[in-house]
Design an enzyme around this catalytic site. Structure first.
Site, PDB file in Angstrom:
ATOM      1  N   ARG A  94     -10.303 -21.576  32.903  1.00  0.00           N
ATOM      2  CA  ARG A  94     -10.787 -23.310  31.047  1.00  0.00           C
ATOM      3  C   ARG A  94     -11.611 -22.590  30.578  1.00  0.00           C
ATOM      4  O   ARG A  94     -11.732 -21.756  30.733  1.00  0.00           O
ATOM      5  CB  ARG A  94     -11.418 -24.500  32.223  1.00  0.00           C
ATOM      6  CG  ARG A  94     -12.379 -23.951  32.767  1.00  0.00           C
ATOM      7  CD  ARG A  94     -11.958 -25.170  34.395  1.00  0.00           C
ATOM      8  NE  ARG A  94     -13.856 -25.125  34.937  1.00  0.00           N
ATOM      9  CZ  ARG A  94     -14.143 -23.472  35.991  1.00  0.00           C
ATOM     10  NH1 ARG A  94     -13.152 -22.311  36.350  1.00  0.00           N
ATOM     11  NH2 ARG A  94     -14.858 -23.939  36.900  1.00  0.00           N
ATOM     12  N   CYS A 107     -28.573 -36.360  20.932  1.00  0.00           N
ATOM     13  CA  CYS A 107     -30.039 -36.071  21.787  1.00  0.00           C
ATOM     14  C   CYS A 107     -30.837 -35.192  21.240  1.00  0.00           C
ATOM     15  O   CYS A 107     -30.518 -34.564  21.539  1.00  0.00           O
ATOM     16  CB  CYS A 107     -28.416 -35.711  23.401  1.00  0.00           C
ATOM     17  SG  CYS A 107     -27.179 -37.240  22.917  1.00  0.00           S
ATOM     18  N   ARG A 112     -26.661 -28.122  22.606  1.00  0.00           N
ATOM     19  CA  ARG A 112     -26.228 -27.167  21.123  1.00  0.00           C
ATOM     20  C   ARG A 112     -26.898 -27.664  20.050  1.00  0.00           C
ATOM     21  O   ARG A 112     -26.396 -28.064  19.404  1.00  0.00           O
ATOM     22  CB  ARG A 112     -24.995 -27.130  21.110  1.00  0.00           C
ATOM     23  CG  ARG A 112     -23.684 -27.394  22.724  1.00  0.00           C
ATOM     24  CD  ARG A 112     -22.605 -26.458  22.204  1.00  0.00           C
ATOM     25  NE  ARG A 112     -21.685 -26.073  23.012  1.00  0.00           N
ATOM     26  CZ  ARG A 112     -20.470 -27.292  24.239  1.00  0.00           C
ATOM     27  NH1 ARG A 112     -20.945 -28.801  24.019  1.00  0.00           N
ATOM     28  NH2 ARG A 112     -20.013 -26.391  25.356  1.00  0.00           N
TER      29      ARG A 112
HETATM   30  C1  LIG Z   1     -19.197 -26.357  32.280  1.00  0.00           C
HETATM   31  C2  LIG Z   1     -18.577 -25.303  31.785  1.00  0.00           C
HETATM   32  C3  LIG Z   1     -17.059 -24.792  32.039  1.00  0.00           C
HETATM   33  C4  LIG Z   1     -15.997 -26.701  32.866  1.00  0.00           C
HETATM   34  O1  LIG Z   1     -16.531 -26.424  33.838  1.00  0.00           O
HETATM   35  P1  LIG Z   1     -16.258 -27.078  35.463  1.00  0.00           P
HETATM   36  O2  LIG Z   1     -17.191 -26.497  36.606  1.00  0.00           O
HETATM   37  O3  LIG Z   1     -14.988 -27.037  35.518  1.00  0.00           O
HETATM   38  O4  LIG Z   1     -16.347 -28.953  35.371  1.00  0.00           O
HETATM   39  C5  LIG Z   1     -15.719 -25.099  31.436  1.00  0.00           C
HETATM   40  N1  LIG Z   1     -16.586 -23.724  30.962  1.00  0.00           N
HETATM   41  C6  LIG Z   1     -17.325 -23.466  30.206  1.00  0.00           C
HETATM   42  C7  LIG Z   1     -17.846 -22.613  29.158  1.00  0.00           C
HETATM   43  C8  LIG Z   1     -18.664 -24.727  30.623  1.00  0.00           C
HETATM   44  O5  LIG Z   1     -19.856 -24.466  30.391  1.00  0.00           O
HETATM   45  S1  SF4 Z   2     -23.254 -33.251  22.477  1.00  0.00           S
HETATM   46 FE1  SF4 Z   2     -25.325 -32.861  22.290  1.00  0.00          FE
HETATM   47  S2  SF4 Z   2     -25.673 -34.642  20.330  1.00  0.00           S
HETATM   48 FE2  SF4 Z   2     -23.278 -34.372  20.957  1.00  0.00          FE
HETATM   49  S3  SF4 Z   2     -23.458 -36.536  22.466  1.00  0.00           S
HETATM   50 FE3  SF4 Z   2     -23.514 -34.477  23.889  1.00  0.00          FE
HETATM   51  S4  SF4 Z   2     -25.554 -34.004  24.601  1.00  0.00           S
HETATM   52 FE4  SF4 Z   2     -25.305 -35.449  23.160  1.00  0.00          FE
END
Ligand SMILES: *Cc1c(COP(=O)(O)O)cnc(C)c1O
Ligand code: SF4
Length: 347
Positions: A94, A107, A112
């Site tokens: 994924r 937020c 990020r």
């Molecule tokens: C959280 C995340 C996912 C998805 O993880 P799931 O546990 O499948 O929801 C995929 N890639 C990255 C880089 C992530 O941080």
């Molecule tokens: S990406 Fe960051 S600023 Fe945008 S909705 Fe998600 S948590 Fe909030």
């Protein structure tokens, strides 16, 4: 312009406008909002009661964001996991595809935050084209997560173009969207959007409610439109000091989500992003909240409490046995079985 775009355009983007709205003084916050942008749509503004309430803390800049020496600018090591700029590929099957650099509300605790809402978040068409090309030529990828920023800030036709190109890839079995607009700008969830989305099943949408005060009739209506379109709804919450770090608040949030047909998915330990230390709680707080929910509350209302380890080591479900040590000398067992030291804060 559509109604939601007009509403977004009426958002407050300057602390001075907040001072006026609430009749309070917030000296010097421009220094914070010029580094990490502020945007609060009128809908969310109306839900905020005043300085320090749980919604205010999520949305209004705070000096503490600038006064943190040791946070990480890229806490999850995402930059090193990007084969092309708009894509994060950490797990074989994924990927996260960054399609939008903007959010309806910025937020204050965002992982990020060094990038969203600034020019460094380049989600131009050419970047997205390159990322889709990578997905199309990487057969292991069966799950694509649209993120950003907020994918639902794209106009319908741009989103549709991305979704249809992903759907044209045989090995892409499912698509997920991560979006906070059901919480911050529910008017964005229109019947037209839902009709368009429903052509791309199986489609999952994870949204991001953090506090029961965000569970309003408007957000419930937005979730109902999505759910009626066959989209499976989940929720990711961040555990935030002074917002939701209490078992009763978490219980009301998670049972309230179920009433809105949204299944709690993850409770995230606040990560080590620079400028977010004032939100961090000890791991012990999260563990005790989970313990308080397990049993007294429907099992469906229980999210997985996870920590995203620094340096790209991945997410781990935080069960009591996944953690050892206490105070600031904590270790967490990584998915690969290694014990990794983690800068927890004492309780
Ligand atoms: C959280 C995340 C996912 C998805 O993880 P799931 O546990 O499948 O929801 C995929 N890639 C990255 C880089 C992530 O941080
Ligand atoms: S990406 Fe960051 S600023 Fe945008 S909705 Fe998600 S948590 Fe909030």
């Amino acid at each position: 312009m559509e109604a939601w775009q007009k509403e977004l355009a009426a958002s407050l983007v300057k602390p001075a406008a907040l001072e006026e709205h609430f009749g309070v003084e917030l000296p010097g916050l421009e220094a914070v909002s010029s580094r990490y942008p502020m945007r609060i749509p009128p809908y969310y503004l109306e839900l905020m009661e005043g300085p320090g309430d749980p919604l205010w803390r999520q949305a209004v800049p705070d000096f503490a964001e600038l006064s943190e020496p040791q946070g990480l600018s890229d806490p999850l090591g995402e930059d090193d996991l990007s084969p092309v700029p708009a894509l994060i590929h950490r797990y074989a099957d994924r990927v996260v595809l960054l399609v939008s650099g903007a959010c309806a509300l910025y937020c204050r605790f965002c992982t990020r935050k060094r990038r969203v809402g600034t020019e460094t978040m380049d989600c131009s068409n050419s970047q997205i084209d390159a990322a889709i090309e990578y997905i199309a030529t990487t057969p292991a990828v069966r799950d694509v997560i649209l993120s950003g920023g907020d994918p639902l800030l794209l106009e319908d036709h741009r989103l549709e173009s991305i979704l249809s190109r992903l759907r044209a890839v045989d090995h892409v079995e499912m698509i997920r969207i991560g979006s906070r607009v059901p919480v911050t700008l529910p008017s964005r969830i229109t019947p037209e959007l839902c009709r368009m989305l429903s052509r791309f099943h199986p489609l999952y949408l994870n949204t991001h409610f953090n506090h029961p005060a965000e569970l309003t009739p408007e957000s419930a209506a937005a979730c109902a439109l999505l759910a009626d379109s066959g989209i499976v709804l989940g929720n990711q919450t961040v555990l935030l000091r002074g917002v939701n770090d209490h078992p009763e608040i978490m219980r009301r949030l998670n049972v309230g989500l179920l009433r809105m047909r949204v299944r709690p998915y993850y409770l995230h330990q606040m990560d080590l992003a620079c400028g977010t230390a004032h939100f961090r709680t000890p791991i012990a707080t999260g563990l005790s909240i989970m313990e308080a929910l397990r049993g007294p509350t429907s099992g469906l209302a229980l999210p997985h409490y996870v920590i995203d380890l620094p340096g790209g080591l991945g997410k781990v479900e935080l069960l009591p046995e996944q953690r050892r040590g206490s105070g600031e000398a904590v270790e967490v067992r990584s998915p690969a079985g290694l014990w990794v030291s983690y800068p927890d804060i004492g309780s």
